[in-house]
Design an enzyme around this catalytic site. Sequence first.
Site, PDB file in Angstrom:
ATOM      1  N   ASN A  11      -1.498  -2.564  -4.916  1.00  0.00           N
ATOM      2  CA  ASN A  11      -0.184  -3.207  -4.877  1.00  0.00           C
ATOM      3  C   ASN A  11       0.457  -2.983  -6.237  1.00  0.00           C
ATOM      4  OD1 ASN A  11       2.023  -4.857  -4.739  1.00  0.00           O
ATOM      5  ND2 ASN A  11       0.870  -6.782  -4.596  1.00  0.00           N
ATOM      6  N   TRP A  12       1.367  -2.025  -6.300  1.00  0.00           N
ATOM      7  CA  TRP A  12       1.943  -1.658  -7.598  1.00  0.00           C
ATOM      8  C   TRP A  12       3.076  -2.593  -8.024  1.00  0.00           C
ATOM      9  CZ3 TRP A  12       1.594   4.304  -6.398  1.00  0.00           C
ATOM     10  CH2 TRP A  12       0.283   4.723  -6.664  1.00  0.00           C
ATOM     11  N   LYS A  13       3.450  -3.495  -7.157  1.00  0.00           N
ATOM     12  CA  LYS A  13       4.502  -4.477  -7.477  1.00  0.00           C
ATOM     13  C   LYS A  13       5.730  -3.762  -8.054  1.00  0.00           C
ATOM     14  CE  LYS A  13       0.915  -7.922  -7.927  1.00  0.00           C
ATOM     15  NZ  LYS A  13       0.427  -9.165  -8.507  1.00  0.00           N
ATOM     16  N   HIS A  97       2.907 -12.115   0.399  1.00  0.00           N
ATOM     17  CA  HIS A  97       2.285 -12.140  -0.927  1.00  0.00           C
ATOM     18  C   HIS A  97       2.723 -13.418  -1.654  1.00  0.00           C
ATOM     19  CE1 HIS A  97       1.360 -11.217  -5.079  1.00  0.00           C
ATOM     20  NE2 HIS A  97       0.478 -10.352  -4.604  1.00  0.00           N
ATOM     21  N   GLU A  99       3.695 -13.983  -4.510  1.00  0.00           N
ATOM     22  CA  GLU A  99       4.936 -13.858  -5.300  1.00  0.00           C
ATOM     23  C   GLU A  99       6.161 -13.967  -4.393  1.00  0.00           C
ATOM     24  OE1 GLU A  99       3.725 -10.259  -7.315  1.00  0.00           O
ATOM     25  OE2 GLU A  99       2.154 -11.478  -8.253  1.00  0.00           O
ATOM     26  N   GLU A 169      -5.980 -14.287  -1.385  1.00  0.00           N
ATOM     27  CA  GLU A 169      -5.639 -14.166  -2.801  1.00  0.00           C
ATOM     28  C   GLU A 169      -5.378 -15.554  -3.383  1.00  0.00           C
ATOM     29  OE1 GLU A 169      -4.012 -10.007  -3.782  1.00  0.00           O
ATOM     30  OE2 GLU A 169      -2.335 -11.180  -3.036  1.00  0.00           O
ATOM     31  N   GLY A 175      -3.201 -11.874 -11.380  1.00  0.00           N
ATOM     32  CA  GLY A 175      -2.618 -11.458 -12.648  1.00  0.00           C
ATOM     33  C   GLY A 175      -3.039 -12.307 -13.836  1.00  0.00           C
ATOM     34  N   SER A 214      -7.156 -10.454  -9.693  1.00  0.00           N
ATOM     35  CA  SER A 214      -7.899  -9.980 -10.863  1.00  0.00           C
ATOM     36  C   SER A 214      -9.177  -9.221 -10.515  1.00  0.00           C
ATOM     37  CB  SER A 214      -8.192 -11.142 -11.824  1.00  0.00           C
ATOM     38  OG  SER A 214      -6.986 -11.693 -12.308  1.00  0.00           O
ATOM     39  N   GLY A 235      -3.873  -5.447  -7.878  1.00  0.00           N
ATOM     40  CA  GLY A 235      -2.605  -5.366  -8.597  1.00  0.00           C
ATOM     41  C   GLY A 235      -2.777  -4.596  -9.890  1.00  0.00           C
ATOM     42  N   GLY A 236      -2.900  -5.324 -10.997  1.00  0.00           N
ATOM     43  CA  GLY A 236      -2.952  -4.717 -12.339  1.00  0.00           C
ATOM     44  C   GLY A 236      -3.878  -3.517 -12.457  1.00  0.00           C
TER      45      GLY A 236
HETATM   46  P1  PGA Z   1      -3.919  -8.665  -9.654  1.00  0.00           P
HETATM   47  O1  PGA Z   1      -2.902  -8.810  -8.421  1.00  0.00           O
HETATM   48  O2  PGA Z   1      -4.991  -7.715  -9.235  1.00  0.00           O
HETATM   49  O3  PGA Z   1      -3.088  -8.131 -10.784  1.00  0.00           O
HETATM   50  O4  PGA Z   1      -4.456 -10.038  -9.931  1.00  0.00           O
HETATM   51  C1  PGA Z   1      -3.368  -8.867  -7.101  1.00  0.00           C
HETATM   52  C2  PGA Z   1      -2.211  -9.042  -6.160  1.00  0.00           C
HETATM   53  O5  PGA Z   1      -1.234  -9.720  -6.514  1.00  0.00           O
HETATM   54  O6  PGA Z   1      -2.227  -8.514  -5.031  1.00  0.00           O
END
Ligand code: PGA
Length: 252
Positions: A11-13, A97, A99, A169, A175, A214, A235-236
């Site tokens: 997930n590159w956001k 998600h 967010e 999640e 994050g 994470s 994500g990250g």
């Molecule tokens: P993260 O994000 O790996 O940076 O914690 C995961 C996500 O939001 O899908």
Amino acid sequence: MSGRRPLVAANWKMNGSLESMGGLVDTISQGVSKETKAEVLICPPYVYIQELGRAIEKTEIQLGAQNVSHMDSGAFTGEVAPAMLKDFACDYVIVGHSERRTLYGENDLRVAEKFVAVQANGMIPILCIGELLEEREANTTEEVIARQLDAVIDLAGIQAFKQAVIAYEPVWAIGTGVTATPEQAQEVHEFIRLRLARHDHETAEGVRILYGGSVKADNAKQLFELADIDGGLIGGASLVAEDFLTICHSVR
Ligand code: PGA
């Protein structure tokens, strides 16, 4: 053991540029082959979907989007319809998600509507669910997860989960660098599967439940080894090609 093929999704956001994402895709595609145990998926920002979709056409990598409208078409400025994503060969769409839920006010019903819209257009929704830190601290994790899951079961029906992926999640792990312990993650994953099994055992056994929050190159393996964890939503760490590949190759 079940026949669930693990899935590792990036997930590159709202990160990167056309150039940096192109580089990422190049390196990732060199490290993913037919022999890779996990199915590998990238979810770039909308505007890069077409270009990156072309770049992975002859690879084993799948394409997904991070969000979608719940509507088919019309006066919805700034939105992207499910059929448009299908036009550009998306296989998967992330819905709900955290967010989207917290920053853009998407409630359980809206998320369920998006889930239905994605399937109606021949794609696979990745339904994100998870509790906030204060909900975990108040011991309401299961209640929250059940509510988020039931909203989708009510609208889409249990059989819809035959063509869906769930991502657990915990919001406090996204994050933050704080990963759920393998025990914490497995406990909720098992709860999710049992909740689905109340409606249909076979569907519950077949659905892939990813962990997100994470996940890093050095903790993926211990998470992916657990009975009810079928891969990850990353994500990250998915923005660093080598780290993402290490995670992809960490599946059991
Ligand atoms: P993260 O994000 O790996 O940076 O914690 C995961 C996500 O939001 O899908």
